[in-house]
Enzyme design. Structure first.
Site, PDB file in Angstrom:
ATOM      1  N   GLY A 163       0.807  -1.212   0.000  1.00  0.00           N
ATOM      2  CA  GLY A 163       0.000   0.000   0.000  1.00  0.00           C
ATOM      3  C   GLY A 163       0.840   1.261   0.000  1.00  0.00           C
ATOM      4  O   GLY A 163       2.040   1.245  -0.312  1.00  0.00           O
ATOM      5  N   CYS A 164       0.198   2.355   0.394  1.00  0.00           N
ATOM      6  CA  CYS A 164       0.767   3.688   0.175  1.00  0.00           C
ATOM      7  C   CYS A 164       1.966   4.046   1.058  1.00  0.00           C
ATOM      8  O   CYS A 164       2.659   5.011   0.771  1.00  0.00           O
ATOM      9  CB  CYS A 164      -0.325   4.741   0.347  1.00  0.00           C
ATOM     10  SG  CYS A 164      -1.579   4.674  -0.946  1.00  0.00           S
ATOM     11  N   PHE A 165       2.204   3.295   2.138  1.00  0.00           N
ATOM     12  CA  PHE A 165       3.370   3.626   2.980  1.00  0.00           C
ATOM     13  C   PHE A 165       4.669   3.067   2.415  1.00  0.00           C
ATOM     14  O   PHE A 165       5.759   3.404   2.867  1.00  0.00           O
ATOM     15  CB  PHE A 165       3.168   3.121   4.420  1.00  0.00           C
ATOM     16  CG  PHE A 165       3.058   1.628   4.565  1.00  0.00           C
ATOM     17  CD1 PHE A 165       4.186   0.822   4.525  1.00  0.00           C
ATOM     18  CD2 PHE A 165       1.816   1.025   4.751  1.00  0.00           C
ATOM     19  CE1 PHE A 165       4.082  -0.559   4.659  1.00  0.00           C
ATOM     20  CE2 PHE A 165       1.698  -0.351   4.886  1.00  0.00           C
ATOM     21  CZ  PHE A 165       2.839  -1.140   4.832  1.00  0.00           C
ATOM     22  N   ALA A 166       4.574   2.194   1.394  1.00  0.00           N
ATOM     23  CA  ALA A 166       5.712   1.356   1.008  1.00  0.00           C
ATOM     24  C   ALA A 166       6.854   2.103   0.326  1.00  0.00           C
ATOM     25  O   ALA A 166       7.960   1.566   0.225  1.00  0.00           O
ATOM     26  CB  ALA A 166       5.235   0.207   0.125  1.00  0.00           C
ATOM     27  N   PHE A 373       2.351   6.902   4.499  1.00  0.00           N
ATOM     28  CA  PHE A 373       1.180   6.520   5.296  1.00  0.00           C
ATOM     29  C   PHE A 373       0.386   5.483   4.511  1.00  0.00           C
ATOM     30  O   PHE A 373       0.224   5.622   3.305  1.00  0.00           O
ATOM     31  CB  PHE A 373       0.253   7.715   5.551  1.00  0.00           C
ATOM     32  CG  PHE A 373       0.955   8.988   5.910  1.00  0.00           C
ATOM     33  CD1 PHE A 373       1.630   9.106   7.118  1.00  0.00           C
ATOM     34  CD2 PHE A 373       0.944  10.085   5.053  1.00  0.00           C
ATOM     35  CE1 PHE A 373       2.283  10.283   7.453  1.00  0.00           C
ATOM     36  CE2 PHE A 373       1.587  11.263   5.379  1.00  0.00           C
ATOM     37  CZ  PHE A 373       2.260  11.368   6.579  1.00  0.00           C
TER      38      PHE A 373
END
EC number: 2.3.1.74
Length: 389
Positions: A163-166, A373
């Site tokens: 997801g977007c934190f990666a 995040f």
């Protein structure tokens, strides 16, 4: 005879992990946000849902996004009507697209990064690949190794469904690999394609509609290594410190589930509140050892999950508007490209800093922070040190 501790010491690099090159790529198909609601409701046969379309138009207007890039064209969507329905079984069709497109787009970004780096690709020792778009075996890391013509014994790491934190995760992993393997050169590739998340609108699931208004396709690639070779390798940013944490009381804040209908996203309304509530603690932990408590004195790269998150972080920390300029610019020009976003912002920042005649790659400042995040709610923190231009 050499001791184990001597072997371990000899294996470690002397200096910090350094970003040595950045490359980015997007599909050719550019979508203007102002006209996207018309296209979206037409292609999904939902024009009769006039109230829902008005809501979606407002979401797009408030998104602060001007345009996005998407692999999915009108032609592809017409050939795959199940992808246009809400929650119709369509995983096979989606997988067929992303299994090919994720490595292809990743290769485009990687070729640019390798060219800027200026070293032969045979010197790449490790490969980290990250995508939230589809799953396959052998994975996108294997496909990229073949597409780029990397050596068969490159050490590969495949990160699916983060997801977007990666974007922060890949930097943390690359830092550990570069600093603990002397001479290592790590190719990092994040490649995201929204073919897994695209679907028609639903009156009862507005959080799905939020994703349709925000997500775009893109890839970013970096070369990371310690102890740059003088005159050949040109450092862009140093990585000083990294951390990952799960925000307290945030379970269910952001969820993604792979189903027969593709990847479904679920967002709580209070995601911006959760992020802003936890960001100060993350900053204190990161910057107190450096004696920094004025967060206007550092440069900022934050995952642009949406304008509300950026607004609340700015408000909570009393940040000057220009602090999030690079982040907002990428959100405006590309939308939310999940894991690739923060790496694209890094690229934009170093380019703009040079164009504006500033002293360092980090908007003329020495230290900066990169935040990711995403699902969990997980927060990735990376402390960066800029390099003199």
């Amino acid at each position: 005879m050499v001791s184990v501790s001597e072997i371990r010491t000899a294996q470690r690099a002397e200096g910090p992990a350094t970003i040595l090159a950045i490359g980015t790529a997007n599909p050719a198909n550019c979508v203007e946000q102002s006209t996207y609601p018309d296209f979206y409701f037409k292609i999904t046969n939902s024009e009769h849902k006039t109230e829902l379309k008005e809501k979606f138009q407002r979401m797009c207007d408030k998104s602060m996004i001007k345009r996005r890039y998407m692999y999915l064209t009108e032609e592809i969507l017409k050939e795959n009507p199940s992808v246009c329905e809400y929650m119709a079984p369509s995983l096979d069709a989606r997988q067929d697209m992303v299994v090919v497109e994720v490595p292809r787009l990743g290769k485009e970004a990687a070729v640019k990064a390798i060219k800027e780096w200026g070293q032969p690709k045979s010197k790449i020792t490790h490969l980290i690949v990250c995508t939230t778009s589809g799953v396959d075996m052998p994975g996108a890391d294997y496909q990229l190794t073949k597409l780029l013509g990397l050596r068969p014994y490159v050490k590969r790491y495949m990160m699916y469904q983060q997801g977007c934190f990666a974007g922060g995760t890949v930097l943390r992993l690359a830092k550990d690999l570069a600093e603990n393997n002397k001479g290592a050169r790590v190719l990092v590739v994040c490649s995201e394609v929204t073919a897994v998340t695209f679907r028609g609108p639903s009156d009862t699931h507005l959080d799905s509609l939020v994703g349709q208004a925000l997500f775009g396709d893109g890839a970013a690639a970096l070369i990371v290594g310690s102890d740059p070779v003088p005159e050949i390798e040109k450092p862009i940013f140093e990585m000083v410190w990294t951390a990952q944490t799960i925000a307290p009381d945030s379970e269910g804040g952001i969820d993604g589930h792979l189903r027969e209908a593709g990847l479904t996203f679920h967002l709580l309304k209070d995601v911006p509140g959760i992020v802003s509530k936890n960001i100060n603690k993350a900053l204190v932990e990161a910057f107190e050892p450096l004696g920094i408590s004025d967060y206007n004195s550092i440069f900022w790269i934050a995952h642009p999950g949406g304008p509300a998150i950026l607004d609340q972080v700015e408000q909570k920390l009393a940040l000057k508007p220009e602090k999030m300029k690079a982040t907002r610019e990428v959100l405006s020009e590309y939308g939310n490209m999940s894991s690739a976003c923060v790496l694209v912002i890094l690229d934009e920042m170093r380019k703009k800093s040079a164009q504006d005649g500033l002293k360092t790659t980090g908007e003329g400042l020495e230290f900066g922070v990169l935040f990711g995040f995403g699902p969990g709610l997980t927060i990735e923190t990376v402390v960066l040190r800029s390099v003199a231009i």
